[in-house]
Design a protein around this motif. Structure first.
Motif, PDB file in Angstrom:
ATOM      1  N   THR A  48       2.430   8.723 -49.720  1.00  0.00           N
ATOM      2  CA  THR A  48       2.582   9.225 -51.090  1.00  0.00           C
ATOM      3  C   THR A  48       4.065   9.274 -51.482  1.00  0.00           C
ATOM      4  N   LEU A  49       4.912   9.551 -50.510  1.00  0.00           N
ATOM      5  CA  LEU A  49       6.343   9.555 -50.802  1.00  0.00           C
ATOM      6  C   LEU A  49       6.778   8.144 -51.214  1.00  0.00           C
ATOM      7  N   PHE A  50       6.229   7.174 -50.470  1.00  0.00           N
ATOM      8  CA  PHE A  50       6.484   5.777 -50.821  1.00  0.00           C
ATOM      9  C   PHE A  50       5.979   5.503 -52.240  1.00  0.00           C
ATOM     10  N   GLY A  51       4.772   6.038 -52.517  1.00  0.00           N
ATOM     11  CA  GLY A  51       4.157   5.850 -53.828  1.00  0.00           C
ATOM     12  C   GLY A  51       5.014   6.444 -54.940  1.00  0.00           C
ATOM     13  N   VAL A  52       5.499   7.663 -54.732  1.00  0.00           N
ATOM     14  CA  VAL A  52       6.287   8.347 -55.765  1.00  0.00           C
ATOM     15  C   VAL A  52       7.578   7.576 -56.035  1.00  0.00           C
ATOM     16  N   THR A  53       8.292   7.238 -54.952  1.00  0.00           N
ATOM     17  CA  THR A  53       9.617   6.633 -55.153  1.00  0.00           C
ATOM     18  C   THR A  53       9.538   5.199 -55.677  1.00  0.00           C
ATOM     19  N   THR A  54       8.364   4.564 -55.512  1.00  0.00           N
ATOM     20  CA  THR A  54       8.262   3.185 -56.014  1.00  0.00           C
ATOM     21  C   THR A  54       7.384   3.104 -57.255  1.00  0.00           C
ATOM     22  N   ALA A  55       6.960   4.256 -57.792  1.00  0.00           N
ATOM     23  CA  ALA A  55       6.040   4.254 -58.947  1.00  0.00           C
ATOM     24  C   ALA A  55       6.698   3.565 -60.151  1.00  0.00           C
ATOM     25  N   SER A  56       5.813   2.908 -60.980  1.00  0.00           N
ATOM     26  CA  SER A  56       6.357   2.172 -62.123  1.00  0.00           C
ATOM     27  C   SER A  56       6.745   3.121 -63.253  1.00  0.00           C
ATOM     28  N   ASP A  57       5.978   4.213 -63.410  1.00  0.00           N
ATOM     29  CA  ASP A  57       6.395   5.168 -64.447  1.00  0.00           C
ATOM     30  C   ASP A  57       6.183   6.604 -63.965  1.00  0.00           C
ATOM     31  N   SER A  58       6.744   7.549 -64.704  1.00  0.00           N
ATOM     32  CA  SER A  58       6.768   8.940 -64.240  1.00  0.00           C
ATOM     33  C   SER A  58       5.373   9.555 -64.175  1.00  0.00           C
ATOM     34  N   GLU A  59       4.456   9.062 -65.011  1.00  0.00           N
ATOM     35  CA  GLU A  59       3.117   9.640 -64.997  1.00  0.00           C
ATOM     36  C   GLU A  59       2.409   9.338 -63.678  1.00  0.00           C
ATOM     37  N   VAL A  60       2.516   8.075 -63.276  1.00  0.00           N
ATOM     38  CA  VAL A  60       1.923   7.677 -61.983  1.00  0.00           C
ATOM     39  C   VAL A  60       2.605   8.468 -60.868  1.00  0.00           C
ATOM     40  N   ALA A  61       3.938   8.538 -60.926  1.00  0.00           N
ATOM     41  CA  ALA A  61       4.694   9.254 -59.891  1.00  0.00           C
ATOM     42  C   ALA A  61       4.227  10.698 -59.809  1.00  0.00           C
ATOM     43  N   MET A  62       4.021  11.321 -60.940  1.00  0.00           N
ATOM     44  CA  MET A  62       3.606  12.733 -60.980  1.00  0.00           C
ATOM     45  C   MET A  62       2.242  12.916 -60.297  1.00  0.00           C
ATOM     46  N   ARG A  63       1.310  11.985 -60.611  1.00  0.00           N
ATOM     47  CA  ARG A  63      -0.032  12.107 -60.031  1.00  0.00           C
ATOM     48  C   ARG A  63       0.039  12.005 -58.500  1.00  0.00           C
ATOM     49  N   ILE A  64       0.830  11.057 -58.052  1.00  0.00           N
ATOM     50  CA  ILE A  64       0.955  10.909 -56.590  1.00  0.00           C
ATOM     51  C   ILE A  64       1.652  12.125 -55.989  1.00  0.00           C
ATOM     52  N   GLN A  65       2.608  12.677 -56.762  1.00  0.00           N
ATOM     53  CA  GLN A  65       3.355  13.841 -56.264  1.00  0.00           C
ATOM     54  C   GLN A  65       2.423  15.025 -55.971  1.00  0.00           C
ATOM     55  N   TYR A  66       1.332  15.148 -56.753  1.00  0.00           N
ATOM     56  CA  TYR A  66       0.380  16.243 -56.483  1.00  0.00           C
ATOM     57  C   TYR A  66      -0.197  16.116 -55.076  1.00  0.00           C
ATOM     58  N   VAL A  67      -0.606  14.893 -54.735  1.00  0.00           N
ATOM     59  CA  VAL A  67      -1.180  14.661 -53.394  1.00  0.00           C
ATOM     60  C   VAL A  67      -0.104  14.937 -52.331  1.00  0.00           C
ATOM     61  N   LEU A  68       1.099  14.422 -52.628  1.00  0.00           N
ATOM     62  CA  LEU A  68       2.212  14.607 -51.678  1.00  0.00           C
ATOM     63  C   LEU A  68       2.426  16.092 -51.373  1.00  0.00           C
TER      64      LEU A  68
END
Ligand code: ADP
Length: 540
Positions: A48-68
């Motif tokens: 998920t950390l990989f997901g957040v730091t490579t996310a295309s936009d902040s909304e996607v990053a935020m969603r992954i951040q919840y799981v993280l």
């Protein structure tokens, strides 16, 4: 992809693989299960950390951040739970409290008090902390710090831990320090605006654990290797099935895949079984070795005790014997008739105790390997004649005939310790007198020519020995049942000592009897000595 992203991906892969393999290694189920859970969550966290730091936009990053964040709040408690299992500590109450705390923290992580969103920092998306975000790093530090303290205690302060175990724990401690101190730097950007440099090191903990596996059997490497092979092959075969070009191809590939799946399972099972058996064997061997060492120690203490006690008894017994014999001989004046009989008893008993104490001392000397022998060439006939001379009165008092035959006296030269040989023959002939109520005792000396041996047979017409009891007579404290019935006193030590002394002379002693009431024959074998007897040498 940046180096940071790559390190997260590596951590993800290594965690998942390590979790699965250790879980299936079947060695210590409790520990493996905990390691599995921890590695899975740590793996998902890395992904998920990989997901957040490579996310295309902040909304996607935020969603992954919840799981993280949910994973992050559970990592400390899962690691502590593994540490507890690893160190074989049980503290259910604390674990329940921590799981509940983690659960509430996980719920809390969805609120704006925990995070207000994600922002761009150091060229990637990162969490933007809420008002009470600090609770999370505090909780992390407390729980992981506690786990580290437990590992430090086990490595450096717990006295009852074996050296091997200490090394295992040490590697676990190193892995933990590197992994978690590195991991803790992911709190840096949101707290101090510092790049999470240490995150590169998180996957290094796997290096330490792996080193521990190879070097110090932290987990079972053999089973892990077998599983790895099986999984890898199954995976390759599965891909082949998926990529099949035709129906035939698909059928053949599926057949190979299923066959390998079954074989792989059997392989892993058999390796597991083999390891289990080997470990059982090792445990048993260790247990037996400990028990053996303990027994040897106790036996030595017993021998030491008997030796000291016997030495202490010697002088008072000598005094009793000496004074009794002086009184009997009239050295202190005439002894009244009435006292003659009791005094003789005192003297006899004193002699019996003295023999017994000597037996005990001899046994301790034999067992401690301290028995010394002064080997000198002797004529066995002359030696036995002396012994018979001393015992003839005793036999005659009982109405027994004591005869000796020795055909060719000059031939019977043996190299022996004179005192000890006399003691053995005296004991054997005395036994024959003791255990014979009527009849005779015959001592005959001959040679076993081809073997170059002297053979002494002491044959009596006494109480005999039951066949099933014969072999045990040469063991310590062993007496035949009819010896007790005949009410003859004894300790059961004489024959044991005789055989041990005979062994030291390269000789042997044995007994034959046709049964109870049919007499016994004791046979002593000694190698013939080719040297000349001491007195002849001196005369020349
Ligand atoms: P002890 O005579 O003091 O009991 P020994 O070791 O000399 O001890 O003998 C062991 C046992 O062997 C005796 O208790 C007895 O049962 C048996 N034994 C020894 N000599 C004879 C014998 N000549 N006839 C029958 N039994 C014998």
């Amino acid at each position: 992809m940046t180096l940071f992203d790559l390190s997260n991906l590596i951590l993800f892969l290594v965690s998942i693989i390590s979790g699965i393999f250790v879980y299936l290694s079947g060695r210590n189920k409790q520990v493996n299960k905990k390691w599995f859970l921890f590695s899975m969550v740590a793996g998902i966290w890395a992904l998920t950390l990989f997901g957040v730091t490579t996310a295309s936009d902040s909304e996607v990053a935020m969603r992954i951040q919840y799981v993280l964040d949910v994973c992050a709040v559970f990592i400390p408690v899962l690691y502590l739970s593994f540490t507890y299992a690893f160190l074989k500590i049980k503290n259910t109450a604390l674990m329940v409290v921590l799981y509940i705390t983690s659960f509430f923290l996980a719920l809390f992580s969805f609120t704006p008090y925990f995070k207000i969103g994600v922002t761009e920092i150091f060229d990637f998306f990162w969490v933007s902390p809420g008002k009470y975000y600090i609770i999370s790093p505090l909780y992390f530090s407390l729980v992981i710090g506690y786990a580290i303290c437990l590992l430090i205690y086990e490595t450096y302060f717990n006295k009852v831990v074996s050296d091997e175990r200490r090394l295992q724990v040490k590697y676990q401690l190193l892995a933990t320090l590197v992994g978690f101190i590195g991991g803790a730097t992911t709190f840096f950007p949101q707290l101090f605006n510092v790049f999470p440099v240490g995150n590169y090191f998180t996957s290094l903990y796997i290096v330490f654990v792996t080193y521990g596996i190879y070097k110090h059997a932290l987990f079972n490497v053999k089973i892990i290797a077998a599983e790895f092979l099986a999984f890898f092959m199954t995976f390759v075969l599965f891909i082949r099935v998926a990529l099949s070009q035709s129906r035939n191809d698909f059928l053949i590939n599926s057949f190979v895949f299923i066959t390998f799946l079954i074989l792989g399972t059997l392989l892993i099972r058999s390796v597991l079984k083999e390891i289990e058996n080997r470990e059982k064997g090792e445990r048993l061997a260790r247990y037996l070795a400990n028990a053996n060492a303990r027994l040897r120690e106790i036996d030595k203490q017993k021998t030491d005790f008997v030796s000291i006690a016997s030495h202490q008894l010697r002088s008072p017994i000598a005094a009793i014997k000496g004074y009794a014999s002086l009184i009997v001989d009239g050295s202190y004046g005439n002894v009244p008739e009435k006292l003659q009989e009791p005094l003789h008893r005192v003297l006899e008993s004193g002699q019996r105790i003295a023999i017994m104490v000597d037996d005990f001392l001899n046994i301790t000397r034999i067992e401690q390997g301290r028995m010394t022998y002064n080997m000198v060439p002797q004529n066995i006939c002359t030696l036995i004649e002396t012994v018979i001379g001393e015992l003839r009165v005793v036999a005659e008092e009982k109405g027994l005939t004591l005869a000796m035959s020795c055909d060719n006296k000059e031939n019977y030269l043996v190299k022996v310790d004179e005192g000890k040989m006399k003691q053995i023959f005296s004991n054997l002939i005395d036994n024959s007198i003791k255990y014979t109520q009527e009849g005779s005792i015959t001592v005959s000396i001959s040679t076993l020519d081809p073997e170059h041996k002297v053979l002494v047979k002491i044959k009596d017409t006494g109480i005999g020995i039951a066949p099933e009891e014969i072999q045990n007579l040469f063991q310590k404290f062993n007496r035949a049942s009819n010896a007790n019935e005949a009410n003859v006193l004894g300790t059961g030590l004489g024959l044991y000592i005789a055989r041990e002394i005979m062994k030291a002379h390269q000789g042997w002693i044995n007994v034959e009897s046709e049964g109870v009431g049919k007499g016994s024959t004791f046979t002593v074998e000694l190698p013939v000595c080719d040297e000349e007897p001491a007195q002849y040498v001196q005369k020349k």
